[in-house]
Design an enzyme around this catalytic site. Structure first.
Site, PDB file in Angstrom:
ATOM      1  N   LYS A   1       0.841  -1.197   0.000  1.00  0.00           N
ATOM      2  CA  LYS A   1       0.000   0.000   0.000  1.00  0.00           C
ATOM      3  C   LYS A   1       0.880   1.252   0.000  1.00  0.00           C
ATOM      4  O   LYS A   1       0.701   2.150  -0.805  1.00  0.00           O
ATOM      5  CB  LYS A   1      -0.914  -0.033   1.226  1.00  0.00           C
ATOM      6  CG  LYS A   1      -1.796   1.170   1.368  1.00  0.00           C
ATOM      7  CD  LYS A   1      -2.752   1.036   2.541  1.00  0.00           C
ATOM      8  CE  LYS A   1      -3.455   2.353   2.792  1.00  0.00           C
ATOM      9  NZ  LYS A   1      -4.382   2.312   3.920  1.00  0.00           N
TER      10      LYS A   1
ATOM     11  N   GLU B   1      10.488  -4.588   4.517  1.00  0.00           N
ATOM     12  CA  GLU B   1      10.580  -6.011   4.147  1.00  0.00           C
ATOM     13  C   GLU B   1      10.276  -6.187   2.658  1.00  0.00           C
ATOM     14  O   GLU B   1      10.979  -6.896   1.928  1.00  0.00           O
ATOM     15  CB  GLU B   1       9.579  -6.850   4.957  1.00  0.00           C
ATOM     16  CG  GLU B   1       9.875  -6.955   6.444  1.00  0.00           C
ATOM     17  CD  GLU B   1       9.256  -5.831   7.252  1.00  0.00           C
ATOM     18  OE1 GLU B   1       8.892  -4.779   6.672  1.00  0.00           O
ATOM     19  OE2 GLU B   1       9.137  -5.990   8.481  1.00  0.00           O
TER      20      GLU B   1
ATOM     21  N   GLY C   1      -4.836  -1.715   5.093  1.00  0.00           N
ATOM     22  CA  GLY C   1      -4.018  -2.839   4.637  1.00  0.00           C
ATOM     23  C   GLY C   1      -4.691  -4.182   4.882  1.00  0.00           C
ATOM     24  O   GLY C   1      -4.761  -5.035   3.998  1.00  0.00           O
ATOM     25  N   ARG C   2      -5.216  -4.382   6.072  1.00  0.00           N
ATOM     26  CA  ARG C   2      -5.799  -5.690   6.408  1.00  0.00           C
ATOM     27  C   ARG C   2      -7.198  -5.873   5.820  1.00  0.00           C
ATOM     28  O   ARG C   2      -7.822  -6.909   6.018  1.00  0.00           O
ATOM     29  CB  ARG C   2      -5.800  -5.890   7.925  1.00  0.00           C
ATOM     30  CG  ARG C   2      -6.467  -4.778   8.710  1.00  0.00           C
ATOM     31  CD  ARG C   2      -6.143  -4.872  10.195  1.00  0.00           C
ATOM     32  NE  ARG C   2      -6.588  -3.717  10.947  1.00  0.00           N
ATOM     33  CZ  ARG C   2      -5.901  -2.603  11.104  1.00  0.00           C
ATOM     34  NH1 ARG C   2      -4.719  -2.478  10.546  1.00  0.00           N
ATOM     35  NH2 ARG C   2      -6.382  -1.603  11.817  1.00  0.00           N
TER      36      ARG C   2
ATOM     37  N   GLU D   1      -4.776  -6.762  14.713  1.00  0.00           N
ATOM     38  CA  GLU D   1      -4.259  -5.445  14.341  1.00  0.00           C
ATOM     39  C   GLU D   1      -5.374  -4.401  14.452  1.00  0.00           C
ATOM     40  O   GLU D   1      -5.115  -3.234  14.697  1.00  0.00           O
ATOM     41  CB  GLU D   1      -3.674  -5.472  12.916  1.00  0.00           C
ATOM     42  CG  GLU D   1      -2.724  -4.320  12.649  1.00  0.00           C
ATOM     43  CD  GLU D   1      -1.902  -4.488  11.367  1.00  0.00           C
ATOM     44  OE1 GLU D   1      -0.731  -4.868  11.446  1.00  0.00           O
ATOM     45  OE2 GLU D   1      -2.449  -4.242  10.286  1.00  0.00           O
TER      46      GLU D   1
ATOM     47  N   HIS E   1      -5.481 -33.420  17.675  1.00  0.00           N
ATOM     48  CA  HIS E   1      -4.380 -34.265  18.150  1.00  0.00           C
ATOM     49  C   HIS E   1      -3.230 -33.416  18.678  1.00  0.00           C
ATOM     50  O   HIS E   1      -2.099 -33.891  18.766  1.00  0.00           O
ATOM     51  CB  HIS E   1      -3.910 -35.184  17.027  1.00  0.00           C
ATOM     52  CG  HIS E   1      -4.991 -36.151  16.641  1.00  0.00           C
ATOM     53  ND1 HIS E   1      -5.177 -37.353  17.288  1.00  0.00           N
ATOM     54  CD2 HIS E   1      -6.003 -36.045  15.737  1.00  0.00           C
ATOM     55  CE1 HIS E   1      -6.226 -37.974  16.763  1.00  0.00           C
ATOM     56  NE2 HIS E   1      -6.748 -37.194  15.822  1.00  0.00           N
TER      57      HIS E   1
ATOM     58  N   LYS F   1       9.414  -1.035  14.031  1.00  0.00           N
ATOM     59  CA  LYS F   1      10.013  -0.675  12.738  1.00  0.00           C
ATOM     60  C   LYS F   1      11.125   0.356  12.943  1.00  0.00           C
ATOM     61  O   LYS F   1      12.210   0.240  12.391  1.00  0.00           O
ATOM     62  CB  LYS F   1       8.958  -0.043  11.817  1.00  0.00           C
ATOM     63  CG  LYS F   1       7.905  -0.985  11.288  1.00  0.00           C
ATOM     64  CD  LYS F   1       7.074  -0.228  10.249  1.00  0.00           C
ATOM     65  CE  LYS F   1       5.750  -0.876   9.952  1.00  0.00           C
ATOM     66  NZ  LYS F   1       4.878  -0.060   9.111  1.00  0.00           N
TER      67      LYS F   1
HETATM   68  O1  F6P Z   1       1.980  -4.222   9.902  1.00  0.00           O
HETATM   69  C1  F6P Z   1       1.661  -2.909   9.592  1.00  0.00           C
HETATM   70  C2  F6P Z   1       1.178  -2.749   8.197  1.00  0.00           C
HETATM   71  O2  F6P Z   1       1.033  -1.395   7.953  1.00  0.00           O
HETATM   72  C3  F6P Z   1      -0.116  -3.493   7.916  1.00  0.00           C
HETATM   73  O3  F6P Z   1      -1.231  -2.837   8.360  1.00  0.00           O
HETATM   74  C4  F6P Z   1      -0.035  -3.634   6.444  1.00  0.00           C
HETATM   75  O4  F6P Z   1      -0.949  -4.567   5.990  1.00  0.00           O
HETATM   76  C5  F6P Z   1       1.412  -4.047   6.289  1.00  0.00           C
HETATM   77  O5  F6P Z   1       2.095  -3.273   7.242  1.00  0.00           O
HETATM   78  C6  F6P Z   1       1.997  -3.859   4.930  1.00  0.00           C
HETATM   79  O6  F6P Z   1       1.991  -2.533   4.541  1.00  0.00           O
HETATM   80  P1  F6P Z   1       2.185  -2.102   3.038  1.00  0.00           P
HETATM   81  O7  F6P Z   1       1.081  -2.702   2.248  1.00  0.00           O
HETATM   82  O8  F6P Z   1       2.147  -0.612   3.028  1.00  0.00           O
HETATM   83  O9  F6P Z   1       3.514  -2.625   2.564  1.00  0.00           O
END
Ligand code: F6P
Length: 539
Positions: free
Chosen positions: A200, A206, A262-263, A348, A379, A503
Site C-alpha cells: 500500500k 521487508e 491494509g488488512r 491489528e 491431536h 520498525k
Molecule cells: O503491519 C503494519 C502494516 O502497515 C499493515 O497494516 C499492512 O498490511 C502491512 O504493514 C503492509 O503494509 P504495506 O502494504 O504498506 O507494505
C-alpha cells in the site's frame, strides 16, 4: 453504561448454568438459535446465552452506537479518526451502479476501472498472451508483500486452489529473512516469472528489500538490463511516486486508495495474484459474496444480524467471562491459512488500549485469535480446550461438499472429516459427566481424569461448499464482527500505531549489527545481544 452493568449482573445469574440445562429447558433452542446469511448457516445454540442475554447484548450495542458507526462507515465518514480516513473496503465490492463517496467523490467508478484493468491483465497472463522479456509465457507468479499485502492473497490462493489455473504456480514471499525469497525462486526460470510487488505504502522495508533482491535475481538470471523489469514486475499500491522511484512503470501499477486499510485490502488490487490464479469471473463472484454480507450487515435487523451477533458473543466472553482468546477451527484443509489471515484482521484492528478519545480503556479489548485446521488441532491442543482451566470460545467451520475434483476415495473421507467437526462441538458443549464415566465401568480413581466438564461455547458455521462467493461471505462476516467489537469498545479499529515502534527501532539497531555502530540509548540487554550476535557472526 447501565447496559454494561446489567450484563455483569446477568452473568452472575448464569454463573452455574450448564449448556446441558439450557438445552433441556428449551427443546426449541437448537432451531431458534440459528441464522442463515447467504450461503452461511450459523448455529449459535451452543453458547452460554439465553434470550435475556441476547437482548441485553443488543441493548449494549444500541447504547454504544454500533449501528450509527456502521452507517457512518458505509457512507464514507472518516471513522478512522487517528489517520483521518474513510473506511470504505465495502466500496471495493459494491456493484458498479452504487454511489459511495469519500471527500465528496464517488469512489465506485475508480474501483471498477481498476478491476477491469486487473481483469484484462489477468486474462493476458493466464492465456500466455503476456510474455516475459525473452518472449516466454509466464508460468509462475510471485507475490511479494507483507501483512495485509500478503496474508489475504496467500490465504485465498490456498482456499480456492481447486479453482486455480493448475498449469501455473503461485508463490508468496513476505519475510525479510532471505530464506523466504530464496526458497520461492530457487527452482524458477526468471524468463517465466512475474513478480507482483504488493505494498500500500511502497515503503515497507521487508517488501522493498525483497523486491530489490528479486529484481537483482531476475536481471542476473536473464543477463538483461533494467528494460526487462517492465515485463516481469507489476506493482499494487497507493503510492505511484514510490513505485516509479523503484523502477516499475506506473502503467504496470494497479492502484488502490488510502480509504482501504491494509488488512482490508485483499479484495482491492492487492488480490491481483489471486485473480490471475482463479480468473476475473471467479474473483467477481468472490466480491459478490463479500457484498452480500455487507448488505446483510447494513440492513438486517439486530436479531438477525450475524456479524452483530458474533461480535456481541465475543464481547460476552471477553468482557464478562474473562475469556482471553478465541479459536477459529476450520474443518477444511483449504482453510489452513484462514486463521492466520484473521489474526491480522482482528488483532491489528482491535489490539488497542486507548479509546477513540485517547483515554485508557477500562475493559478488555481484542482477544488473541488462534487456531489451525480442526482435525490436526484435535491431536495437538484440543486437550486444553476440553479439560483445561481456560475458557476458549471457538468457531467450527465446515462444508457439506468436498471440492469437486477430489478422487472418489477421498470424497468418501469427507463424512469422517465432518463427523469430527460435529463431535467436537458436541463434546465441548455437553462434555461427559462423572456418572457417565462410571457407567462405562471406569475405576473410581480415574473418573475425574476421564470427566469432561463441557460448557465450552462454540459457533458452528456450515456452507454447502467452499466457493469463491462463500469465501467472500466468510471474510466479510469476520470483518464486520471485528467492526462491531471495536465500536462497542469505543476504539479505533482502523489504525495500527502499535506496529510502528518496532520498525523504527529495527532501523536504528541495524547499523550496530552490520558495522558495529554505537546506538545511542540502547538498553543493556539489547546491547549485549547485539554484541553476542556480532561475535557469533565473527565480526
Ligand atoms: O503491519 C503494519 C502494516 O502497515 C499493515 O497494516 C499492512 O498490511 C502491512 O504493514 C503492509 O503494509 P504495506 O502494504 O504498506 O507494505
Amino acid at each position: 453504561m447501565p447496559e454494561w452493568t446489567a450484563l455483569g449482573k446477568h452473568r452472575e445469574q448464569l454463573a452455574e448454568v450448564h449448556l446441558r440445562e439450557l438445552f433441556e429447558r428449551d427443546p426449541a433452542r437448537a432451531g431458534r438459535y440459528t441464522l442463515q446469511v447467504g450461503d452461511l448457516h450459523l448455529d449459535y445454540s451452543k453458547h452460554l446465552v439465553t434470550d435475556e442475554t441476547l437482548g441485553l447484548l443488543r441493548e449494549l450495542a444500541a447504547a454504544a452506537g454500533v449501528a450509527e458507526l456502521r452507517d457512518a462507515m458505509f457512507r464514507g465518514a472518516k471513522i478512522n479518526i487517528t489517520e483521518q480516513r474513510s473506511v470504505l473496503h465495502t466500496a471495493l465490492r459494491a456493484p458498479g451502479s452504487a454511489v459511495v463517496t469519500s471527500d465528496g467523490e464517488n469512489v465506485v467508478p475508480g474501483v471498477q476501472h481498476v478491476l477491469t484493468r486487473m481483469g484484462t491483465f489477468s486474462d493476458r497472463v493466464r492465456s500466455g498472451d503476456w510474455k516475459g522479456h525473452t518472449g516466454k509465457r509466464i508460468k509462475t507468479v510471485v507475490n511479494i508483500g507483507i501483512g495485509g499485502s500478503d496474508l489475504g492473497p496467500a490465504m485465498a490462493y490456498e482456499v480456492l486452489r481447486a479453482y486455480t489455473h493448475r498449469d501455473m504456480q503461485f508463490r508468496f514471499v513476505s519475510n525479510v529473512d532471505g530464506a523466504d525469497l530464496h526458497e520461492a525462486v530457487r527452482d524458477l526460470d526468471p524468463a517465466e516469472t512475474l513478480f507482483i510487488i504488493a505494498s500500500k505504502t511502497f515503503t515497507t522495508i521487508e517488501t522493498i528489500t525483497n523486491a530489490t533482491s528479486a529484481r537483482d535475481w531476475l536481471l542476473t538470471g536473464l543477463g538483461a538490463g533494467g528494460e526487462a523489469v517492465a515485463k516481469h514486475f507489476v506493482a499494487l499500491s497507493t503510492n505511484a511516486e514510490k513505485v516509479a522511484e523503484f523502477g516499475i512503470d506506473t502503467d504496470n501499477m494497479f492502484e488502490f486508495w488510502d480509504w482501504v486499510g491494509g488488512r482490508y485490502s485483499f479484495d482491492s488490487a492487492i488480490g491481483l495474484s489471486l485473480m490471475i490464479a482463479i480468473g476475473p469471473e471467479r474473483f467477481r463472484e468472490m466480491l459478490a459474496g463479500f457484498h452480500l454480507v455487507d448488505e446483510h450487515f447494513r440492513t438486517a435487523p439486530p436479531e438477525e444480524n450475524a456479524p452483530l451477533l458474533l461480535g456481541l458473543l465475543g464481547i460476552w466472553y471477553g468482557n464478562f467471562w474473562d475469556a482471553q482468546s478465541h479459536a477459529v477451527l476450520p474443518y477444511s484443509h483449504y482453510l489452513s491459512k484462514f486463521t492466520a489471515y484473521l489474526q491480522q484482521l482482528d488483532m491489528e484492528s482491535n489490539g488497542k488500549s486507548v479509546d477513540r478519545q485517547g483515554n485508557r480503556v477500562g475493559w478488555q479489548t481484542g482477544p488473541v485469535v488462534w487456531g489451525t485446521p480442526g482435525t490436526n488441532g484435535q491431536h495437538a491442543y484440543y486437550q486444553l480446550l476440553h479439560q483445561g482451566t481456560k475458557m476458549i470460545p471457538a468457531d467450527l467451520i465446515g462444508f457439506a461438499a468436498p471440492v469437486a475434483d477430489l478422487q472418489p476415495g477421498l470424497v468418501a473421507q469427507h463424512d469422517l472429516l465432518m463427523a469430527n467437526l460435529f463431535a467436537q462441538g458436541q463434546a465441548l458443549a455437553f462434555g461427559k459427566t462423572p456418572d457417565e464415566v462410571r457407567a462405562e465401568g471406569v475405576a473410581e480413581e480415574l473418573v475425574p481424569h476421564k470427566t469432561f466438564p463441557g460448557n465450552r461455547p462454540t459457533t458452528t458455521i456450515l456452507a454447502a461448499e467452499l466457493s469463491p462467493s462463500v469465501l467472500g461471505q466468510l471474510i466479510a462476516l469476520y470483518e464486520h464482527k471485528v467492526f462491531v467489537q471495536g465500536a462497542v469498545w469505543n476504539i479505533d479499529s482502523f489504525d495500527q500505531w502499535g506496529v510502528e515502534l518496532g520498525k523504527v527501532l529495527a532501523k536504528r539497531v541495524e547499523p550496530a549489527l552490520t558495522e558495529g555502530a554505537e546506538v545511542p540509548g540502547l538498553d543493556a540487554s539489547t546491547a549485549g545481544l547485539v554484541a553476542k550476535y556480532r561475535e557469533l557472526r565473527g565480526r
